[in-house]
Enzyme design. Structure first.
Site, PDB file in Angstrom:
ATOM      1  N   SER A   1       0.844  -1.190   0.000  1.00 58.17           N
ATOM      2  CA  SER A   1       0.000   0.000   0.000  1.00 58.17           C
ATOM      3  C   SER A   1       0.888   1.252   0.000  1.00 58.17           C
ATOM      4  O   SER A   1       1.665   1.456  -0.926  1.00 58.17           O
ATOM      5  CB  SER A   1      -0.966  -0.031   1.186  1.00 58.17           C
ATOM      6  OG  SER A   1      -2.033   0.864   0.988  1.00 58.17           O
TER       7      SER A   1
ATOM      8  N   HIS B   1      -7.498  -6.185   0.647  1.00 58.75           N
ATOM      9  CA  HIS B   1      -6.301  -5.348   0.689  1.00 58.75           C
ATOM     10  C   HIS B   1      -5.464  -5.674   1.928  1.00 58.75           C
ATOM     11  O   HIS B   1      -5.933  -5.571   3.059  1.00 58.75           O
ATOM     12  CB  HIS B   1      -6.731  -3.882   0.720  1.00 58.75           C
ATOM     13  CG  HIS B   1      -5.616  -2.888   0.631  1.00 58.75           C
ATOM     14  ND1 HIS B   1      -4.964  -2.599  -0.541  1.00 58.75           N
ATOM     15  CD2 HIS B   1      -5.043  -2.092   1.575  1.00 58.75           C
ATOM     16  CE1 HIS B   1      -4.061  -1.674  -0.333  1.00 58.75           C
ATOM     17  NE2 HIS B   1      -4.078  -1.350   0.959  1.00 58.75           N
TER      18      HIS B   1
ATOM     19  N   GLU C   1      -8.811  -5.542  -4.269  1.00 57.51           N
ATOM     20  CA  GLU C   1      -8.324  -4.284  -3.699  1.00 57.51           C
ATOM     21  C   GLU C   1      -9.491  -3.378  -3.283  1.00 57.51           C
ATOM     22  O   GLU C   1      -9.375  -2.573  -2.360  1.00 57.51           O
ATOM     23  CB  GLU C   1      -7.434  -3.546  -4.714  1.00 57.51           C
ATOM     24  CG  GLU C   1      -6.137  -4.259  -5.068  1.00 57.51           C
ATOM     25  CD  GLU C   1      -5.121  -4.268  -3.939  1.00 57.51           C
ATOM     26  OE1 GLU C   1      -5.396  -3.665  -2.891  1.00 57.51           O
ATOM     27  OE2 GLU C   1      -4.058  -4.880  -4.103  1.00 57.51           O
TER      28      GLU C   1
END
Length: 626
Positions: A240, A501, A377
């Site tokens: 990330s 995620h 995601e």
């Protein structure tokens, strides 16, 4: 009061009393402490922790020695300072290398997180729950015989958290170090205002958090041999915001020699979340909310903000981020993030990549690269965003999402910000990602979000790296294994599919923690974890995740034509081509063709207060969850 333990390693006696590591010369005083302990009420017996000291160019450090399984040992050296505390005159300055210390540095416990608001779900599992401006520490994990001659490859991990949250201590590198036979380093870096405040000019250039990461890498270069590491075989990886970070570091030619390979997990430099293009807007808002009397010039802003009391920074930052979300382009512009500062990052990443003869392009292509994403995601939406839209749109997240949310919000915002509000683009997006089935619609909006901010940027980055590149390797992955636990703390809706995620981090760093939580880990899952660690460690050691592997699925190398990748799941690890082929074609070919014949819908550009408030709410929770 903590236990006292004594160990002997290579003629170095280390006594640990509380947090203090005491050399054998202080044995008499320690004996007094022991006598005092005998006078205290009897406490439950706890197995003694062993400690180990070693010399580094900066001085001695005492860390933990942890037995693992049968005959295995992991060494943890925690809270090692790599820069001076960035406080006082050093606030909003590049990090200053730490000076040599004379006594034994206690590296047995984690240091505080950098200043932030730590979510309760994260805070509950941290050993050190404190936050501080004095946070520039790193942790080193290694295994086997601790010798300066082992020459192991090194993996340096930078955490995610939207550049406003996160900490190195959350990621225990023991399993990766032991099973991958590498040295793992995790590092804190300044976050939020303290890490990325910028006036958009030379007064406050910003990027202090990136400078911290570079300073940590310099520490590795100069000190890792003491831990048995090879400074000429260093891989940086991050997820990330950490992925955005390492991808940006890979575009800075001055970093040559500090690392040699890069793994970008759910974040690359070509995403809108990697760069804040208008940092001064946030600087003005933050200084105004800080009650600075003069916000007319960059110097006045800087002089005021530099002296704000520490305890006011986070609440003011939170309010400034909320106000910044009212900007019409805020969906594609993070408030606290790296900036084009003219020094560290000289121009926008995609502009630099267009110049194939530049030193930036050459440096990027000289590095071995892995880039990948999880299969969902867009999980950031269902966990943090959909629940806040339920009342306005009349739906229940657990049941699904209506198509009105796509038409009135997501498709509208993408068309406005990326295609100048062309109504034909808006219609094409609705046609592509719309569905009358509310469960299917929920997943398709997640696909849309994932495409814009993660999947398409990843493919662009990989295409650039692989193009006519004969000097280094390029690999892509898709992590499809569903979560062992919900990372948001909320149960997944029945319609949710895929890997949310951040899921891959559980398999890289957290499988032992899952066991300790009495979560059943199957033998096939453990085999999968072993394979993932093997891929990552092989890449770090050889630039090839397949090196020396006699079994397991071969990870195909990526090229612009086939776009080969590996799909990672417990049930099957498989070779694939052209990830999300149909959607990629839509963004790369179909939509540009549609957009080439613009049709302006003026009415669509007049967004009501209702949409403005929704954007503000959406982005606020998005920034907090990345």
């Amino acid at each position: 009061m903590k236990k006292v333990s004594v160990t002997n390693h290579q003629s170095n006696y280390i006594f640990v009393f509380g947090n203090k590591a005491i050399h054998h010369k202080d044995i008499k005083r320690t004996m007094v402490y022991t006598v005092l302990l005998c006078l205290l009420p009897v406490l439950p017996l706890v197995a003694p922790v062993q400690y180990h000291t070693l010399d580094t160019p900066l001085g001695k450090v005492a860390g933990r020695q942890v037995p693992v399984g049968t005959g295995n040992t992991v060494y943890k050296f925690l809270k090692i300072p790599y820069a001076k505390p960035p406080v006082g005159e050093l606030r909003f300055q590049k990090p200053v290398a730490v000076e040599r210390w004379s006594s034994i540095h206690d590296s047995t416990e984690h240091g505080p997180s950098c200043l932030q608001a730590i979510p309760a779900t994260i805070k509950n599992v941290l050993e050190n729950k404190e936050v501080s401006e004095d946070c520039l520490h790193l942790n080193v994990y290694t295994s086997g015989g601790l010798s300066s001659t082992t020459n192991k490859s090194v993996m340096v991990f930078f955490h995610g958290g939207a550049f406003v949250t996160g900490q190195a201590q959350l990621y225990d590198g023991s399993g990766l170090a032991l099973n991958g036979d590498v040295i793992v380093v995790t590092a804190n870096y300044r976050l939020g205002v303290l890490g990325f405040f910028s006036t958009g000019d030379s007064v406050a250039r910003g990027n202090y958090g990136l400078w911290d990461q570079i300073e940590a890498l310099k520490w590795v270069k100069n000190n890792i041999r003491s831990f048995g590491g090879n400074p000429d075989s260093v891989t940086i990886f991050g997820e990330s915001a950490g992925g955005f970070s390492v991808s940006l570091l890979a575009l800075i030619p001055q970093n040559k020699g500090l690392f040699h390979r890069v793994i970008m997990q759910s974040g690359t430099y070509s995403s809108a979340y990697a760069i804040n293009e208008k940092p001064k807007d946030f600087a003005i808002t933050f200084s105004y909310l800080s009650k600075c009397k003069n916000v007319q010039t960059s110097q006045a802003i800087f002089d005021c903000v530099r002296n704000i009391p520490t305890d006011l920074i986070i609440p003011t930052q939170t309010n400034a981020i909320r106000m910044g979300l009212l900007a019409p382009d805020s969906l594609f512009r993070p408030s606290c993030a790296p900036v084009v500062d003219g020094e560290l990052i000289k121009r926008a990443p995609m502009v630099s990549m267009k110049n194939t003869s530049s030193d930036v392009y050459a440096f990027f292509q000289s590095l071995d690269v892995i880039a990948g994403c999880v299969s969902a995601e867009g999980s950031l939406l269902h966990a943090y965003i959909y629940p806040y839209m339920e009342e306005s749109y009349g739906f229940n997240t657990s049941e699904g999402v209506p198509s009105s949310l796509l038409r009135s919000y997501f498709a509208r915002v993408v068309a406005e910000q990326l295609y100048k509000n062309q109504s034909n683009v808006w219609k094409a997006i609705v046609d592509k990602f719309g569905s009358s089935d509310i469960q299917v619609q929920a997943r398709k909006i997640m696909d849309l979000y994932g495409d814009i901010f993660f999947y398409m940027p990843m493919i662009k980055t990989l295409d650039i790296h692989a193009s006519n590149n004969k000097d280094s390797s390029t690999f892509q992955y898709l992590f499809s294994e569903p979560n062992l636990v919900s990372l948001s703390g909320k149960p997944h809706p029945s319609w949710f599919r895929g890997s949310e995620h951040g899921t891959e981090l559980i398999f890289l760093f957290g499988i032992e923690q899952m066991k300790s939580m009495n979560i059943n880990i199957s033998s096939s899952t453990l085999d999968f974890v072993k394979q993932i660690i093997t891929y990552w460690a092989n890449f770090a050691k050889y630039g090839d995740p397949n090196h020396g592997a006699d079994d397991g699925t071969r990870w195909p190398e990526y090229d612009e034509v086939n776009r080969s990748y590996i799909d990672l799941a417990v049930s099957s690890i498989s070779q694939q081509k052209s990830m999300f082929r149909d959607r990629v074609k839509f963004w790369e070919k179909d939509l540009p063709l549609i957009a080439s014949t613009p049709v302006t819908d003026r009415a669509a550009s007049l967004m009501s207060v209702k949409w403005t408030l929704l954007i503000m709410l959406f982005l606020y929770h998005l920034i907090r969850c990345l």
